[in-house]
Design a protein around this motif. Structure first.
Motif, PDB file in Angstrom:
ATOM      1  N   CYS A  35       1.000  -1.449  -0.303  1.00 53.62           N
ATOM      2  CA  CYS A  35      -0.082  -0.226   0.203  1.00 53.62           C
ATOM      3  C   CYS A  35       1.113   1.010  -0.108  1.00 53.62           C
ATOM      4  CB  CYS A  35      -1.611  -0.453   1.118  1.00 53.62           C
ATOM      5  SG  CYS A  35      -1.773   1.458   1.495  1.00 53.62           S
ATOM      6  N   ILE A  36       0.540   2.611  -1.250  1.00 57.97           N
ATOM      7  CA  ILE A  36       1.429   3.912  -0.670  1.00 57.97           C
ATOM      8  C   ILE A  36       0.684   4.354  -0.122  1.00 57.97           C
ATOM      9  CG2 ILE A  36       1.932   3.017  -3.673  1.00 57.97           C
ATOM     10  CD1 ILE A  36      -0.083   5.825  -3.943  1.00 57.97           C
ATOM     11  N   SER A  37       0.178   4.210   0.691  1.00 61.70           N
ATOM     12  CA  SER A  37      -0.095   5.283   1.594  1.00 61.70           C
ATOM     13  C   SER A  37      -0.779   4.699   3.391  1.00 61.70           C
ATOM     14  CB  SER A  37      -2.506   5.452   1.106  1.00 61.70           C
ATOM     15  OG  SER A  37      -1.887   6.012   0.026  1.00 61.70           O
ATOM     16  N   ALA A  38       0.357   3.913   3.568  1.00 56.87           N
ATOM     17  CA  ALA A  38       0.457   3.314   5.030  1.00 56.87           C
ATOM     18  C   ALA A  38       0.891   4.228   5.711  1.00 56.87           C
ATOM     19  CB  ALA A  38       1.933   2.141   5.128  1.00 56.87           C
ATOM     20  N   ASP A  39       1.002   5.343   5.991  1.00 48.95           N
ATOM     21  CA  ASP A  39       1.165   6.446   7.015  1.00 48.95           C
ATOM     22  C   ASP A  39      -0.741   6.722   7.221  1.00 48.95           C
ATOM     23  OD1 ASP A  39       0.813   7.488   3.823  1.00 48.95           O
ATOM     24  OD2 ASP A  39      -0.261   9.281   4.825  1.00 48.95           O
ATOM     25  N   THR A  40      -1.653   6.129   6.066  1.00 49.06           N
ATOM     26  CA  THR A  40      -2.858   6.245   7.104  1.00 49.06           C
ATOM     27  C   THR A  40      -3.754   4.652   7.760  1.00 49.06           C
ATOM     28  OG1 THR A  40      -4.040   5.415   4.826  1.00 49.06           O
ATOM     29  CG2 THR A  40      -3.741   7.654   4.903  1.00 49.06           C
ATOM     30  N   TRP A  41      -2.952   3.837   7.903  1.00 49.03           N
ATOM     31  CA  TRP A  41      -3.076   2.939   8.784  1.00 49.03           C
ATOM     32  C   TRP A  41      -3.547   2.924   9.973  1.00 49.03           C
ATOM     33  CZ3 TRP A  41       1.030  -1.270   6.818  1.00 49.03           C
ATOM     34  CH2 TRP A  41       1.119  -0.982   5.068  1.00 49.03           C
ATOM     35  N   GLY A  42      -2.662   3.641  10.684  1.00 50.22           N
ATOM     36  CA  GLY A  42      -3.033   3.981  12.397  1.00 50.22           C
ATOM     37  C   GLY A  42      -4.215   4.785  12.247  1.00 50.22           C
ATOM     38  N   PRO A  43      -4.218   4.879  14.042  1.00 53.48           N
ATOM     39  CA  PRO A  43      -5.041   5.811  14.353  1.00 53.48           C
ATOM     40  C   PRO A  43      -5.191   7.273  13.915  1.00 53.48           C
ATOM     41  CG  PRO A  43      -4.722   4.727  16.369  1.00 53.48           C
ATOM     42  CD  PRO A  43      -4.000   3.917  15.331  1.00 53.48           C
ATOM     43  N   GLY A  44      -4.174   7.449  14.299  1.00 51.28           N
ATOM     44  CA  GLY A  44      -4.517   8.889  14.466  1.00 51.28           C
ATOM     45  C   GLY A  44      -4.523   9.584  15.562  1.00 51.28           C
ATOM     46  N   HIS A  45      -4.057  10.418  15.566  1.00 47.67           N
ATOM     47  CA  HIS A  45      -4.348  12.282  16.678  1.00 47.67           C
ATOM     48  C   HIS A  45      -5.801  12.877  16.405  1.00 47.67           C
ATOM     49  CE1 HIS A  45      -1.880   9.330  19.071  1.00 47.67           C
ATOM     50  NE2 HIS A  45      -0.751   9.293  17.728  1.00 47.67           N
TER      51      HIS A  45
END
Length: 214
Positions: A35-45
């Motif tokens: 996936c090229i958008s692995a930065d969007t996998w986590g729940p984030g803040h």
């Protein structure tokens, strides 16, 4: 109503027809390899209220030919997705295209609740080793489904092989100075870009093919 948001950009020209508003949800449990958008996998803040998001994007909605919702996985925040779709339908005459890594069959119940709100859906998980020859799709197993007359009018011509003009990426900058790319890159494009910039003495970090879990 709040949602976990990754980013919002306008105009995006590589994820559907015309000048589009792109909204990236944060959080995805599917985590397709490659996936090229692995930065969007986590729940984030970054949790934002729906009202705040709508106020922020209103000036762009007036100019946008359509809206693309992606991520992350929009259907994993279904209540927020549904409320956003309803608000977008009231505020824009453009088409609404949604990306999901879930199969069309797995989304059947949720799609029943979004009837008339989604014009086009690109479904199914990205497959790193599948062919990549179809417009708007990262791998050929992914399906484009059209649910409304507006979707047929605006999106039906993407039921086709890639054209040379499809091989493009939008460059976007955020307030923190990060550079983002939107679109469907060819396999390895972002890694080749990273290596090229490294060879010229630049520092770059890409989420493409990352194994980091956030």
């Amino acid at each position: 109503m709040h949602l976990s948001l990754s980013r919002v950009h306008f105009p995006v020209t590589t994820l559907g027809p015309g000048r589009r508003l792109g909204i990236w949800f944060q959080g995805c449990s599917i985590r397709c390899p490659g996936c090229i958008s692995a930065d969007t996998w986590g729940p984030g803040h970054r949790r934002v209220s729906l009202d705040a998001l709508l106020e922020h994007i209103q000036p762009w909605l007036a100019q946008a030919d359509g809206v693309t919702l992606t991520g992350g996985e929009p259907f994993e925040q279904f209540d927020a997705l549904l409320a956003l779709l309803q608000a977008l339908r009231q505020r824009s005459e453009g088409d609404i295209l949604v990306y999901s890594g879930h199969s069309l069959e797995a989304l059947a119940e949720q799609l029943g609740q979004t009837r008339g709100l989604i014009d086009g859906l690109i479904s199914d998980p990205y497959q790193e080793h599948s062919e990549q020859t179809l417009a708007l799709r990262g791998s050929d197993n992914q399906r484009l489904s059209l649910f409304t007359p507006l979707g047929e009018a605006r999106l039906a011509h993407f039921q086709r092989p890639l054209h040379a003009s499809d091989k493009a990426l939008d460059l976007m900058f955020d307030a923190a100075g990060s550079v983002w790319m939107a679109g469907i890159p060819r396999r390895g494009d972002l890694l080749r870009l990273r290596d090229l910039l490294h060879s010229q003495g630049h520092q770059i970090q890409t989420s493409a093919h990352t194994s980091k879990r956030r």
